[in-house]
Design an enzyme around this catalytic site. Sequence first.
Site, PDB file in Angstrom:
ATOM      1  N   ASP A   7     -26.707  20.475   3.309  1.00 32.90           N
ATOM      2  CA  ASP A   7     -25.310  20.205   3.153  1.00 32.90           C
ATOM      3  C   ASP A   7     -25.103  19.141   4.296  1.00 32.90           C
ATOM      4  O   ASP A   7     -25.487  19.181   5.391  1.00 32.90           O
ATOM      5  CB  ASP A   7     -24.353  21.041   3.044  1.00 32.90           C
ATOM      6  CG  ASP A   7     -22.971  20.581   2.678  1.00 32.90           C
ATOM      7  OD1 ASP A   7     -22.900  20.165   1.628  1.00 32.90           O
ATOM      8  OD2 ASP A   7     -22.134  20.544   3.552  1.00 32.90           O
ATOM      9  N   GLU A   9     -22.084  16.492   5.759  1.00 33.30           N
ATOM     10  CA  GLU A   9     -20.407  16.152   5.881  1.00 33.30           C
ATOM     11  C   GLU A   9     -20.318  14.734   6.410  1.00 33.30           C
ATOM     12  O   GLU A   9     -21.154  14.012   7.392  1.00 33.30           O
ATOM     13  CB  GLU A   9     -19.589  16.994   7.008  1.00 33.30           C
ATOM     14  CG  GLU A   9     -19.619  18.512   6.782  1.00 33.30           C
ATOM     15  CD  GLU A   9     -19.038  18.749   5.335  1.00 33.30           C
ATOM     16  OE1 GLU A   9     -18.462  18.149   4.742  1.00 33.30           O
ATOM     17  OE2 GLU A   9     -19.508  19.951   4.829  1.00 33.30           O
ATOM     18  N   GLU A  52      -8.132  11.454   5.919  1.00 30.59           N
ATOM     19  CA  GLU A  52      -8.618  12.436   4.985  1.00 30.59           C
ATOM     20  C   GLU A  52      -9.787  13.161   5.274  1.00 30.59           C
ATOM     21  O   GLU A  52     -10.154  14.362   5.159  1.00 30.59           O
ATOM     22  CB  GLU A  52      -8.835  11.785   3.734  1.00 30.59           C
ATOM     23  CG  GLU A  52      -9.865  10.461   3.575  1.00 30.59           C
ATOM     24  CD  GLU A  52      -9.295   9.300   3.971  1.00 30.59           C
ATOM     25  OE1 GLU A  52      -9.788   7.922   3.635  1.00 30.59           O
ATOM     26  OE2 GLU A  52      -8.348   9.376   4.491  1.00 30.59           O
ATOM     27  N   HIS A  57     -12.757  18.119   7.191  1.00 36.73           N
ATOM     28  CA  HIS A  57     -13.692  18.688   8.011  1.00 36.73           C
ATOM     29  C   HIS A  57     -13.054  19.465   9.198  1.00 36.73           C
ATOM     30  O   HIS A  57     -13.765  20.269   9.753  1.00 36.73           O
ATOM     31  CB  HIS A  57     -14.845  17.595   8.396  1.00 36.73           C
ATOM     32  CG  HIS A  57     -15.283  16.945   7.250  1.00 36.73           C
ATOM     33  ND1 HIS A  57     -15.853  17.205   6.188  1.00 36.73           N
ATOM     34  CD2 HIS A  57     -15.466  15.532   6.865  1.00 36.73           C
ATOM     35  CE1 HIS A  57     -16.207  16.440   5.430  1.00 36.73           C
ATOM     36  NE2 HIS A  57     -16.047  15.605   5.977  1.00 36.73           N
ATOM     37  N   HIS A 150     -14.640  22.456   5.498  1.00 33.86           N
ATOM     38  CA  HIS A 150     -16.141  22.220   5.034  1.00 33.86           C
ATOM     39  C   HIS A 150     -16.989  22.095   6.581  1.00 33.86           C
ATOM     40  O   HIS A 150     -16.547  21.690   7.262  1.00 33.86           O
ATOM     41  CB  HIS A 150     -16.086  20.841   4.340  1.00 33.86           C
ATOM     42  CG  HIS A 150     -15.713  20.975   3.082  1.00 33.86           C
ATOM     43  ND1 HIS A 150     -16.321  21.168   1.689  1.00 33.86           N
ATOM     44  CD2 HIS A 150     -14.199  20.937   2.669  1.00 33.86           C
ATOM     45  CE1 HIS A 150     -15.604  21.161   0.779  1.00 33.86           C
ATOM     46  NE2 HIS A 150     -14.306  21.185   1.200  1.00 33.86           N
ATOM     47  N   ASP A 155     -21.704  25.982   4.593  1.00 30.51           N
ATOM     48  CA  ASP A 155     -21.978  25.569   3.183  1.00 30.51           C
ATOM     49  C   ASP A 155     -23.082  25.870   2.818  1.00 30.51           C
ATOM     50  O   ASP A 155     -23.471  25.976   1.727  1.00 30.51           O
ATOM     51  CB  ASP A 155     -21.528  24.250   2.998  1.00 30.51           C
ATOM     52  CG  ASP A 155     -19.537  23.985   2.799  1.00 30.51           C
ATOM     53  OD1 ASP A 155     -19.246  25.182   3.320  1.00 30.51           O
ATOM     54  OD2 ASP A 155     -19.319  23.101   2.644  1.00 30.51           O
TER      55      ASP A 155
END
Length: 228
Positions: A7, A9, A52, A57, A150, A155
């Site tokens: 994963d 970010e 955002e 995060h 996140h 994740d």
Amino acid sequence: MREIVLDTETTGLDPHDGHRIVEIGAVELRNHMPTGRTYHQYINPQRDMPAEALAVHGITEEFLADKPVFSDIAQAFLDFVDDARLVIHNAAFDMKFLNAELKWTNKPVLPWERAIDTLDIARKRFPGAQNSLDALCRRFNVDNSAREKHGALLDSEILAEVYLELIGGRQPDFALSVVSTTQVLTGSAGDYTPPARPRPLGARLTEAEAEAHRAFVAGLKDGGLWPA
């Protein structure tokens, strides 16, 4: 068989708009079982973090300021991944960012055919249903209570559990033969206990067969393992 559940970010939705990766997390599987080996790296994106992205995060620009840039960690990341299959939820998104970053650092890109997209698998298994990672956790009773923000490594660990459920469930100490990304032949072993049938199977013996068995057991007398 080696797989890497992965994963990322990012600061936004598209690397071609100048957005960058800020975190990579990965978990190693061998024969669909976690080995305990992981990869985790925060990355300085060398750009502002949009509001955002901060909200999603919880990673601040100050936190990332002293982290390495992608070019500094690219080889270590490739060494960890090596030639494994890449298990990713919404693989097109992460592969797009990873390959953009690798191209910018003159490193070899990751072939698209190595990616296993768990979102695609989920959509085929549950058409019309919600198939976000959180939704799949609820469906498979995977604990994601620690997922307040996140985070790439968390994740990845959660996705590894979801992936094993999507392909048929984790079966300890059993060699798995992969048929496709959506169908795996599995068998039971170790401490795995199959669930009880909702309705017991009825007897299939005829009365004549039952009487013959009783006569056979009675003939064993004291040396038999079963009472007459």
